[in-house]
Write an enzyme that holds these catalytic residues in place. Structure first.
Site, PDB file in Angstrom:
ATOM      1  N   GLN A 193       0.828  -1.197   0.000  1.00  0.00           N
ATOM      2  CA  GLN A 193       0.000   0.000   0.000  1.00  0.00           C
ATOM      3  C   GLN A 193       0.869   1.255   0.000  1.00  0.00           C
ATOM      4  O   GLN A 193       1.831   1.355   0.744  1.00  0.00           O
ATOM      5  CB  GLN A 193      -0.924   0.019   1.213  1.00  0.00           C
ATOM      6  N   GLU A 236      -1.749 -15.340  -3.752  1.00  0.00           N
ATOM      7  CA  GLU A 236      -1.189 -14.259  -4.564  1.00  0.00           C
ATOM      8  C   GLU A 236      -0.551 -14.862  -5.816  1.00  0.00           C
ATOM      9  O   GLU A 236       0.099 -15.909  -5.748  1.00  0.00           O
ATOM     10  CB  GLU A 236      -0.154 -13.476  -3.766  1.00  0.00           C
ATOM     11  N   ASP A 289      -8.761  -8.318  -1.269  1.00  0.00           N
ATOM     12  CA  ASP A 289      -8.237  -7.001  -1.633  1.00  0.00           C
ATOM     13  C   ASP A 289      -7.760  -7.077  -3.083  1.00  0.00           C
ATOM     14  O   ASP A 289      -6.556  -7.079  -3.354  1.00  0.00           O
ATOM     15  CB  ASP A 289      -7.100  -6.601  -0.692  1.00  0.00           C
ATOM     16  N   CYS A 320     -10.085  -0.777  -4.095  1.00  0.00           N
ATOM     17  CA  CYS A 320      -9.565   0.522  -4.508  1.00  0.00           C
ATOM     18  C   CYS A 320     -10.363   1.078  -5.679  1.00  0.00           C
ATOM     19  O   CYS A 320     -10.111   2.198  -6.121  1.00  0.00           O
ATOM     20  CB  CYS A 320      -8.087   0.400  -4.898  1.00  0.00           C
TER      21      CYS A 320
END
Length: 804
Positions: free
Chosen positions: A556, A606, A698, A726
């Site tokens: 971030q 991931e 996320d 986001c």
């Protein structure tokens, strides 16, 4: 009808209400202007005989000087017929007493184009913009002395490439020097050998159209240093924008092509006039001049409207015969929101908050090699780069390194990247920063306590001699290290990385080759390519945990605000010691690791291999043993992981272990390390299982993959989901699929040959997927809040809790 009758009866306004200023402001611009003209004309006393016959007296000076809005609006019909005092088309239109035409008429548009031509054809700038020219006007411009040999064709199909453009020009008999066309753009770039070739091309293309759209030609003077393609190398170049007339079917956004010219507000050498243009501050921080309290209020209102779209689209997506869920029925009680919206949490720091800045390398509007930000999107034809001056989100260290690298480029023998030709060497500079532990920068005037800095220089080594590029890297290393040491105070330089990327966009894939240069022995490459060397990573801290960050790993950009974000997500997830937490799109493991002390086990997913390696390293650095990180696409591995760890029957408690005893070895045993977990994969040992399953997602801006959404939705044991986004639009689309009831009936067969989705919005696609969702219990939105990680921009992080 009353207004039409008044107009028919002679325009007597006595006793008739005139629209107030508030009403006029609420009307569309063209309607407001038209009403203003109509009322003004009627007040001026245009005369028409009351018996329907034309008056014998001479017409009023304003008779037929304005276009009839009824005639235009109704597609060529007007209830007043020939008695209408307004012109039905340009044929009836008369010039006004002040020798001007109705601004909406074709004649006025033609005059405007001629005025722009008279100024721009001699190198002048009209208000900083040059319209797209008609073919005949370009011929006149060439005859009057316009010597630019670079042009662009506007109105080409987006699917076309350079080969399609060349084929089109060959079929039309157009001679040219070079031709370029990017797929996804409506613009093609041409260069010619001489003015005669331009005139010939203009005549051949005059009146031509592609796909029903006329082809327009505009100036496209280059600023990339290819002076051999321009007849006048020192001519002040111009800005081409989209002040096209409404009758043209092609539109181009503002600053369509930003070329060498005085678009920074400085006087133009040609005529001494000043031209106002966008700056890097305006491009990357459009809210910088707005008080921060007002920024938060603006974002809060915008997010509220976005959440209301979730309610509306979920209502549309509900299958026929299925009752609407309670959260949709109760939405009206809270203003149409799907759940209570708890506002926005401010960022602890608003100045220089970014720990990662990506600076493009290109040319300024004046033709200078520049390191900074592009003034817009390349797909809009914008390639100008300006220095990051007064950008409040850029830190002092990042700004200084951008200037140092820019200074080095002025003396480099290798060219910067040309986005039109896809050639060059230097492409991008990325600056990543790592704070000192326990450094909290809450004072806006204080410089952040930065301990480590990583510089990533993106290049394209294609066609460059290896020895020559090595020499350039040595010069670059010395220049950056020397510049950093001469600053007061000296700036840290921990890692220097070269990324070799040959693609068109600067967005390089995660597996792009990296070359690590030594910082201690400046200019010489490191002898070791081992990814574990300290200089290949920097470190930052979140919630007293240390995180190792590799060049391409996600972290971030606002560290202090991220702490608030992760704390909020953990509080909403209702974690406990018997919770299995899935951290989907985990990056370097920041969310899972910061919440690991509140759960039994964390499984991070991931697709970036280096980020997974960083996450495993971060777990070891911080002594965390209840985290496992899996490298792969979430849509490929999440289904298997859910089955391995939680797919057991609720009525068989013997198969379930919870709390601290969930790990192998029984009570009091240490949890296996990541290495042990990896070695145990594929064995027959019983997997660890938990009662409570929570997922925190996320995802990137595009949102969750449809397969991931389907897996999360159809797995009944997953009862709580925290979505961090986001991009609120992606959250809305995914929430439609997760929260809309499914039907027991099979979805109807698709139509349109499988291509109808191409024209759908993200919410429309989500509605289609929701209707095809297998029968499963939907989630429901429980609460939502935002965290401002990006002050001075329209963006922020939106968090939503979903339960079932």
């Amino acid at each position: 009808m009353a207004e039409a009758q008044n107009e028919k009866n002679g325009g007597d306004l006595q006793g008739e209400a005139v629209p107030s200023s508030e009403v006029m402001d609420a009307l569309p611009a063209e309607m407001g202007v038209s009403l203003e003209k109509r009322n003004r004309a009627e007040i001026e006393g245009e005369s028409v005989a009351l018996d329907g016959e034309k008056a014998e007296a001479p017409r009023h000076p304003l008779w037929k000087t304005s276009l009839c809005t009824f005639f235009i609006r109704d597609g060529g019909s007007c209830v007043h017929g020939s008695d209408c005092r307004f012109a039905h088309g340009d044929e009836e239109l008369r010039i006004k007493p002040d020798n001007t035409w109705d601004p909406n008429s074709q004649k006025a548009k033609k005059l405007k184009s001629e005025r722009e031509l008279n100024g721009c054809g001699r190198g002048e700038q009209q208000g900083g913009a040059q319209g797209i020219w008609e073919m005949d006007d370009l011929i006149v411009a060439c005859e009057e002395g316009s010597t630019s040999l670079d042009k662009c064709l506007v109105g080409l199909p987006m699917r076309w490439t350079t080969d399609n453009l060349k084929s089109f020009l060959q079929n039309e008999g157009v001679s040219y020097s070079t031709a370029k066309k990017k797929k996804g753009m409506t613009v093609g770039f041409l260069s010619f050998s001489d003015l005669d070739q331009i005139k010939s091309a203009i005549k051949e293309l005059n009146g031509k159209s592609v796909g029903g759209k006329p082809v327009k030609m505009a100036e496209a003077n280059r600023r990339v240093g290819d002076r051999q393609t321009s007849a006048v190398s020192n001519e002040q170049m111009r800005i081409t924008s989209a002040d096209t007339a409404p009758d043209q079917n092609t539109s181009v956004s503002d600053n369509f092509l930003i070329n060498d010219g005085a678009d920074d507000g400085s006087p133009s050498p040609s005529d001494g006039s000043s031209v106002k243009a966008r700056s890097a501050r305006d491009a990357v921080t459009p809210l910088a001049d707005v008080p921060y309290v007002d920024q938060l209020e603006h974002k809060k209102n915008s997010l509220a409207q976005t959440l209301k779209r979730l309610t509306r689209n979920a209502r549309k997506a509900c299958p026929n015969g299925v009752s609407l869920p309670d959260w949709i029925l109760k939405a009206r009680e809270i203003g149409g929101l799907p759940c209570p919206f708890e506002g926005i949490i401010s960022s602890p720091v608003t100045q220089g908050y970014r720990n990662k800045c990506e600076f493009s390398v290109g040319y300024s509007p004046q033709g200078k090699k520049t390191v900074g930000f592009m003034l817009g999107n390349f797909r809009d034809g914008i390639t100008a780069v300006m220095e990051p001056v007064e950008c409040p989100n850029v830190s002092y260290i990042s700004y200084k390194y951008a200037l140092l690298f820019q200074e080095f480029l002025q003396s480099s023998d290798l060219p910067v990247w040309n986005r039109i030709e896809n050639t060059g060497f230097w492409r991008q500079l990325t600056v990543r920063e790592g704070r000192n532990p326990n450094s909290v920068a809450v004072d806006e005037n204080a410089k952040p306590n930065i301990a480590e800095v990583m510089l990533i220089v993106q290049v394209c080594t294609s066609g460059v001699d290896a020895e020559f590029e090595k020499s350039e890297f040595e010069k670059m290393g010395r220049a950056l290290a020397l510049g950093a040491s001469e600053c007061s105070p000296p700036m840290p330089l921990t890692s220097l990385v070269v990324q070799d990327h040959i693609g068109i966009s600067n967005a390089a894939p995660a597996d792009c080759p990296l070359r690590y240069l030594s910082v201690t022995s400046v200019g010489k490459e490191s002898e070791s390519d081992d990814s574990a060397t300290p200089r290949e990573r920097i470190h930052d801290y979140i919630s007293d945990l240390q995180f190792s960050i590799s060049p391409t790993a996600f972290f971030q950009v606002n560290t202090l605000a991220a702490e608030k974000l992760y704390s909020l997500a953990g509080d909403w997830a209702n974690l406990s010691s018997d919770t299995l937490l899935f951290d989907v799109c985990c990056g370097t493991g920041t969310i899972g690791l910061t919440l690991s002390g509140r759960v039994g086990m964390v499984i991070g997913i991931e697709m970036n291999g280096s980020a997974v390696a960083d996450a495993q390293r971060n777990a070891e650095i911080n002594g965390i043993t209840n985290c496992k990180f899996v490298c792969g696409k979430a849509e490929d591995v999440i289904g298997t992981l859910l089955k391995d760890y939680v797919d057991v029957r609720d009525d068989d408690p013997a198969n379930i272990k919870s709390g601290p005893d969930a790990m192998e070895g029984g009570e009091g045993a240490q949890a296996p390390t990541d290495t042990q977990m990896k070695q145990n994969e594929g064995t027959d040992s019983a997997p660890r299982r938990f009662r409570n399953v929570v997922a925190i997602v996320d995802p990137p801006r595009m949102g969750l993959h449809p397969t991931v959404t389907r897996t999360l939705r159809t797995y009944a044991r997953l009862e709580r989901l925290v979505y961090i986004s986001c991009n609120p639009e992606s959250l809305v689309a995914n929430a439609i699929e997760l929260c809309t009831p499914s039907s027991d009936q099979a979805p109807p067969a698709g139509r349109g040959g499988g291509r109808a989705w191409r024209s759908m919005s993200s919410a429309g696609l989500a509605r289609q997927r929701a209707r095809a969702m297998p029968s499963s219990a939907p989630f429901r939105p429980v609460r939502a809040a935002a965290v401002d990680l990006f002050p001075h921009t329209p963006h922020c992080e939106l968090v939503m809790l979903l339960e079932r």
